[in-house]
Write an enzyme that holds these catalytic residues in place. Structure first.
Site, PDB file in Angstrom:
ATOM      1  N   CYS A  56      17.740   2.876   0.942  1.00 25.84           N
ATOM      2  CA  CYS A  56      17.322   3.729   2.071  1.00 25.84           C
ATOM      3  C   CYS A  56      18.279   3.627   3.249  1.00 25.84           C
ATOM      4  CB  CYS A  56      15.934   3.330   2.571  1.00 25.84           C
ATOM      5  SG  CYS A  56      14.793   2.730   1.336  1.00 25.84           S
ATOM      6  N   ASP A  88       9.768  -0.925   1.982  1.00 26.97           N
ATOM      7  CA  ASP A  88       8.477  -1.029   1.306  1.00 26.97           C
ATOM      8  C   ASP A  88       8.604  -1.215  -0.203  1.00 26.97           C
ATOM      9  OD1 ASP A  88       7.525  -0.660   3.810  1.00 26.97           O
ATOM     10  OD2 ASP A  88       6.383   1.157   3.388  1.00 26.97           O
ATOM     11  N   ASP A 130      10.620   3.863   5.355  1.00 27.05           N
ATOM     12  CA  ASP A 130       9.351   4.433   5.828  1.00 27.05           C
ATOM     13  C   ASP A 130       9.012   4.160   7.288  1.00 27.05           C
ATOM     14  OD1 ASP A 130       9.246   5.064   3.186  1.00 27.05           O
ATOM     15  OD2 ASP A 130       7.368   4.041   2.748  1.00 27.05           O
ATOM     16  N   LYS A 131       8.936   2.884   7.686  1.00 24.47           N
ATOM     17  CA  LYS A 131       8.454   2.569   9.031  1.00 24.47           C
ATOM     18  C   LYS A 131       9.530   2.741  10.090  1.00 24.47           C
ATOM     19  CE  LYS A 131       4.846   1.695   6.842  1.00 24.47           C
ATOM     20  NZ  LYS A 131       5.498   1.981   5.545  1.00 24.47           N
ATOM     21  N   CYS A 201      13.312   7.000  -0.893  1.00 24.26           N
ATOM     22  CA  CYS A 201      12.581   7.447  -2.084  1.00 24.26           C
ATOM     23  C   CYS A 201      12.467   8.972  -2.105  1.00 24.26           C
ATOM     24  CB  CYS A 201      11.196   6.824  -2.109  1.00 24.26           C
ATOM     25  SG  CYS A 201      11.230   5.024  -2.209  1.00 24.26           S
ATOM     26  N   GLU A 451       0.297  -1.745   2.029  1.00 23.85           N
ATOM     27  CA  GLU A 451       0.161  -0.636   1.088  1.00 23.85           C
ATOM     28  C   GLU A 451      -0.188  -1.191  -0.291  1.00 23.85           C
ATOM     29  OE1 GLU A 451       3.767   1.607   1.162  1.00 23.85           O
ATOM     30  OE2 GLU A 451       3.331   2.503   3.118  1.00 23.85           O
ATOM     31  N   SER A 477       0.832   3.712  -0.283  1.00 26.13           N
ATOM     32  CA  SER A 477       2.178   4.258  -0.244  1.00 26.13           C
ATOM     33  C   SER A 477       2.106   5.775  -0.285  1.00 26.13           C
ATOM     34  CB  SER A 477       2.968   3.748  -1.447  1.00 26.13           C
ATOM     35  OG  SER A 477       4.109   4.531  -1.665  1.00 26.13           O
TER      36      SER A 477
END
Length: 574
Positions: A56, A88, A130-131, A201, A451, A477
């Site tokens: 990522c 994640d 993600d975060k 992702c 998650e 997730s």
């Protein structure tokens, strides 16, 4: 762009570059090779979440260099810095996932501290995992200096046995392997090809959901969220973002001019229309909180309730982020939503123009198959649904994109941690028709609101994804599919009803009417509440302990400070 229009006497960086008192400060900049002219230009922080933790993030440093070039071209002085991310996909399924949501707060806080400490005038923020996306956007709204958000881009899809695959297929492969439906060789072959490049992702999981949000909300340049990470066009978007932040400094357009109630509603609309991650309902209230705007889970759910689901994206659909980009990306999605009356067109964006102006000239391509027109949606209501009832007075949320079954009633099978639940699922210690309850995994109780992809993917891999339901005060997730309800509040650690459940209690989930109830009287719930005792966690020091002391409910974004409403002086006005 000429440097003359910038009046340093009105910018934060005057505190470190102007006047005889700042000679010591300027000496540091000379030490780093800046010229006198560069020192007296506006300073722009170029923040990235680059690291080697996961694919990522590994392309972000490259893109940051392009953003810096754009700032310099527009007569600004870029100052690059990095912040953390917790990835994640690697944190998933063990205690490391407790760090994930906490990292959102650390990202926002660390960017704030870097910007405050060095008095930067603007911000270009690059994020991948993600975060890091909401964390970056939260810091922009908190600081309120002119800012442009830039997504690092999605991963290219893998290929396995003639089909596109993502990391979620690998998680589900673990469940297939445990139930004898996949050989060890196939699982190994799948893991080797599922993630073939840099990037986040590839499905409409949390990263791509929040990337779409960045455009819908107006903090990112149109189309910038779509190109996969390896594409050289990402560098062009990054350079344009660097130039544009200088334009915003000149125009005086700030994030709180852009992030309004209407733009947050636009963002929620895009989450629902794409069948996006349930985490959108956690992060949008947190971003709103930074601006002092009331916009909680129930407000988000109201938007979800009236939004058509029109993008056929994984995990519930067929396509990945690259496919959506090739088909026209977020602008084309927003065009049909705008034409259908689902988008506020008068919201200002980082282009200096409104959403409606940005969409001029965009036409909906009837030949592509990824996005449907609003006149012919996949389903008439959104791919994400909010729930409320006597089991969730503070709400819960479920992704229904791609699901046929929208109602479920069954007996509770309770577990007080994800590890307990995963072990039971792995050993098939549950029955078809059960409602698996995972509790004490909320923001305080986890701590960290983990998650549950490992557990949900294992269920799906065993062929039970549509035959059981799962509820938790933790999270899911963006890659989760099946009847899985997260963010149930109040959480068990606060004495919420989910903490009062016993095995065999009958639970009813209705994603049509938006209800989540347990077949217990208020008297019975009250009697159980009187017997309930709070629990301690193993985290009695350090960052996770600190988070547990400060964090608020999931309904309001699981935030850790009073937010924009309590602000006395905005950083941008120092």
């Amino acid at each position: 762009m000429d440097a003359k229009p910038f009046d340093k006497s009105k910018l934060p960086s005057r505190h470190v570059t102007e006047g005889p008192d700042r000679a010591p400060h300027r000496s540091y900049y000379y030490a780093m090779g800046l010229t006198e002219e560069e020192i007296h230009r506006p300073f722009v922080g170029v923040a990235s979440c680059w690291n080697e933790a996961a694919p990522c993030n590994i392309s972000l440093m490259r893109q940051a260099q392009a953003a810096k070039a754009g700032v310099q071209e527009a007569k600004g002085t870029p100052r690059e810095f990095c912040t953390i991310t917790v990835t994640d996909g690697i944190a998933m399924g063990h205690q490391g996932m407790k760090s994930s949501l906490v990292s959102r707060e650390v990202i926002a806080d660390s960017i704030e501290l870097t910007m405050r400490g060095h008095c930067y005038d603007g911000l270009v923020g690059l994020a991948g995992c993600d975060k890091s996306l909401p964390g970056m956007m939260m810091s922009m709204v908190r600081l309120n200096v002119p800012s442009v958000f830039m997504y690092g881009g999605s991963i290219l899809p893998g290929r396995f046995k003639g089909k596109d695959v993502t990391v979620v297929d690998v998680f589900e492969g673990v469940g297939q392997h445990s139930s004898g439906k996949m050989s060890s060789k196939d699982l190994h072959d799948l893991e080797c090809v599922a993630c073939p490049s840099a990037g986040s992702c590839g499905g409409q999981f949390t990263a791509n959901t929040m990337a779409c949000v960045s455009e819908a909300m107006g903090l990112a340049l149109p189309s910038s969220s779509g190109a996969p990470a390896p594409y050289e066009s990402r560098d062009q978007y990054a350079e344009a973002s660097g130039r544009q932040v200088m334009e915003l400094i000149q125009l005086g357009i700030r994030p709180r001019d852009i992030v309004t109630l209407k733009s947050l509603e636009n963002a929620a609309t895009v989450v629902a229309a794409t069948g996006g991650s349930t985490n959108g309902a956690l992060h949008l209230p947190a971003i709103a909180h930074e601006a002092g705007i009331e916009f909680d889970l129930f407000d988000v759910a109201e938007i979800f309730k009236k939004t058509p689901y029109i993008a056929d994206l994984k995990p519930g659909g067929k396509y990945v982020a690259k496919d959506m980009y090739d088909a026209g990306g977020v602008p084309m999605l927003m065009k049909t939503l705008y034409d259908g009356g689902f988008i506020h067109g008068d919201c200002i964006t980082v282009t200096g123009k409104t959403i409606a102006e940005n969409l001029e000239g965009v036409t909906f391509d009837e030949t592509q198959k990824v996005m449907y027109p609003v006149s012919n949606p996949i389903t008439p209501t959104g791919g994400v649904v909010g729930l409320k009832g006597n089991l969730a007075p503070d709400g819960g949320i479920v992704k229904v994109a791609g699901m046929d079954m929208l109602k479920f009633t069954g007996p509770a099978r309770c577990f007080d941690s994800e590890e307990e639940a995963f072990a039971a699922v792995s050993n098939k210690e549950y029955e078809e028709g059960d409602v698996i309850v995972i509790r004490y995994e909320g923001p305080k109780g986890g701590p960290g609101m983990r998650e549950m992809l490992s557990t949900t993917a294992a269920l799906y891999g065993q062929g039970m994804g549509e035959k059981v339901a799962l509820i938790t005060d933790g999270r899911f997730s963006g890659g989760t599919r099946g009847f899985c309800i997260g963010h149930v509040g109040p959480e068990a650690a606060e004495g919420g009803p989910i903490g009062l459940l016993e095995n065999g209690d009958m639970i009813t989930i209705d994603a049509v009417d938006g209800t989540l109830d347990v077949d217990l009287s208020e008297d019975e719930l009250k009697a159980r509440r009187e017997k309930w005792q709070p629990r301690t966690t193993d985290y009695q020091s350090g960052t996770l302990w600190k988070f547990a002391q400060q964090v608020g409910p999931a309904r309001k974004g699981a935030v850790t400070h009073p937010g924009g409403k309590a602000e006395v002086v905005c950083y941008a006005d120092i």
